[in-house]
Motif scaffolding. Structure first.
Motif, PDB file in Angstrom:
ATOM      1  N   PHE A  34      40.815  47.501  31.934  1.00 43.68           N
ATOM      2  CA  PHE A  34      40.285  47.518  33.298  1.00 43.68           C
ATOM      3  C   PHE A  34      39.842  46.125  33.720  1.00 43.68           C
ATOM      4  O   PHE A  34      39.977  45.751  34.888  1.00 43.68           O
ATOM      5  CB  PHE A  34      39.131  48.511  33.388  1.00 43.68           C
ATOM      6  CG  PHE A  34      38.611  48.699  34.769  1.00 43.68           C
ATOM      7  CD1 PHE A  34      39.382  49.329  35.723  1.00 43.68           C
ATOM      8  CD2 PHE A  34      37.359  48.240  35.119  1.00 43.68           C
ATOM      9  CE1 PHE A  34      38.914  49.507  37.007  1.00 43.68           C
ATOM     10  CE2 PHE A  34      36.876  48.412  36.398  1.00 43.68           C
ATOM     11  CZ  PHE A  34      37.657  49.039  37.337  1.00 43.68           C
ATOM     12  N   ASN A  36      41.295  43.372  32.991  1.00 43.64           N
ATOM     13  CA  ASN A  36      42.500  42.673  33.451  1.00 43.64           C
ATOM     14  C   ASN A  36      42.828  43.048  34.893  1.00 43.64           C
ATOM     15  O   ASN A  36      43.232  42.197  35.680  1.00 43.64           O
ATOM     16  CB  ASN A  36      43.685  42.982  32.542  1.00 43.64           C
ATOM     17  CG  ASN A  36      43.542  42.325  31.183  1.00 43.64           C
ATOM     18  OD1 ASN A  36      42.882  41.309  31.044  1.00 43.64           O
ATOM     19  ND2 ASN A  36      44.159  42.919  30.178  1.00 43.64           N
ATOM     20  N   VAL A  37      42.670  44.310  35.226  1.00 46.11           N
ATOM     21  CA  VAL A  37      42.933  44.750  36.602  1.00 46.11           C
ATOM     22  C   VAL A  37      41.964  44.075  37.569  1.00 46.11           C
ATOM     23  O   VAL A  37      42.353  43.554  38.619  1.00 46.11           O
ATOM     24  CB  VAL A  37      42.836  46.298  36.709  1.00 46.11           C
ATOM     25  CG1 VAL A  37      42.899  46.749  38.148  1.00 46.11           C
ATOM     26  CG2 VAL A  37      43.933  46.949  35.897  1.00 46.11           C
ATOM     27  N   SER A  40      42.723  40.450  38.069  1.00 42.00           N
ATOM     28  CA  SER A  40      43.880  40.294  38.951  1.00 42.00           C
ATOM     29  C   SER A  40      43.485  40.453  40.410  1.00 42.00           C
ATOM     30  O   SER A  40      43.973  39.719  41.272  1.00 42.00           O
ATOM     31  CB  SER A  40      44.962  41.307  38.593  1.00 42.00           C
ATOM     32  OG  SER A  40      45.437  41.085  37.302  1.00 42.00           O
ATOM     33  N   VAL A  41      42.601  41.413  40.690  1.00 39.72           N
ATOM     34  CA  VAL A  41      42.139  41.611  42.066  1.00 39.72           C
ATOM     35  C   VAL A  41      41.365  40.382  42.543  1.00 39.72           C
ATOM     36  O   VAL A  41      41.555  39.904  43.662  1.00 39.72           O
ATOM     37  CB  VAL A  41      41.276  42.890  42.181  1.00 39.72           C
ATOM     38  CG1 VAL A  41      40.569  42.965  43.515  1.00 39.72           C
ATOM     39  CG2 VAL A  41      42.135  44.118  41.980  1.00 39.72           C
ATOM     40  N   THR A  98      33.795  45.296  39.161  1.00 36.91           N
ATOM     41  CA  THR A  98      33.892  46.201  38.013  1.00 36.91           C
ATOM     42  C   THR A  98      32.796  47.251  38.054  1.00 36.91           C
ATOM     43  O   THR A  98      33.050  48.445  37.877  1.00 36.91           O
ATOM     44  CB  THR A  98      33.803  45.418  36.692  1.00 36.91           C
ATOM     45  OG1 THR A  98      34.821  44.426  36.673  1.00 36.91           O
ATOM     46  CG2 THR A  98      33.960  46.324  35.495  1.00 36.91           C
TER      47      THR A  98
END
Length: 163
Positions: A34, A36-37, A40-41, A98
């Motif tokens: 998560f 990494n996601v 990226s955002v 997050t």
């Protein structure tokens, strides 16, 4: 092998076999994916939005503590002492995103589910208590009705008389 070492190993084995350790391991793996996601955002959406007002990379924002700060073509500091506050802002944005996603997609729905479940459980217990009390009252009414049908003096004796 002494008994102390055996008990330590047995305790460690029991610790590993508990479900909490497995749940924690799964949470760490999902959290890493998560992250990494979210990164990226931040890099693909947040940084370009900030770039509309300045540089496209938040990591390039800095102040110089000891002047003058000079950089080479790659952006590395050659002279001076830079304070890299852009990196801190980027990390804070990553953390806030997050935390928001975890709260709104995991914590809030789970707490609502648990509250609903507790409310339903309390309602079931209340209905069970009402049914038990109602059943007792119905039995008392039946007894009273049977006694009244027999008339006075024809009720069931409370004590047995000696023969």
């Amino acid at each position: 092998m002494s008994k102390d070492k055996e008990s330590v190993l047995a305790g460690f084995k029991a610790f590993l076999m508990r479900g909490n350790v497995i749940d924690l391991a799964v949470a760490v793996v999902i959290g890493a994916a998560f992250t990494n996601v979210v990164n990226s955002v931040v890099k693909g959406v947040i940084n370009p939005l900030v770039g509309a007002f300045g540089t496209k990379d938040l990591n390039r924002y800095h102040s110089c503590l000891k002047s003058p700060c000079s950089t080479d073509e790659a952006g590395n500091v050659v002279e001076g002492i830079p304070i890299m506050w852009g990196t801190v802002v980027s990390s804070v944005l990553t953390f806030v995103i997050t935390a928001a996603v975890v709260y709104f997609l995991m914590v809030l729905p789970m707490s609502r589910f648990l509250a609903r479940r507790a409310k339903n459980q309390a309602a079931k217990e209340e209905v069970k208590e009402v049914l038990e009390v109602s059943e007792l009252e119905v039995l008392k009414e039946i007894r009273d009705a049977l006694v009244s049908q027999r008339g006075p003096g024809n009720g069931v004796p409370t004590t047995r008389s000696a023969p």
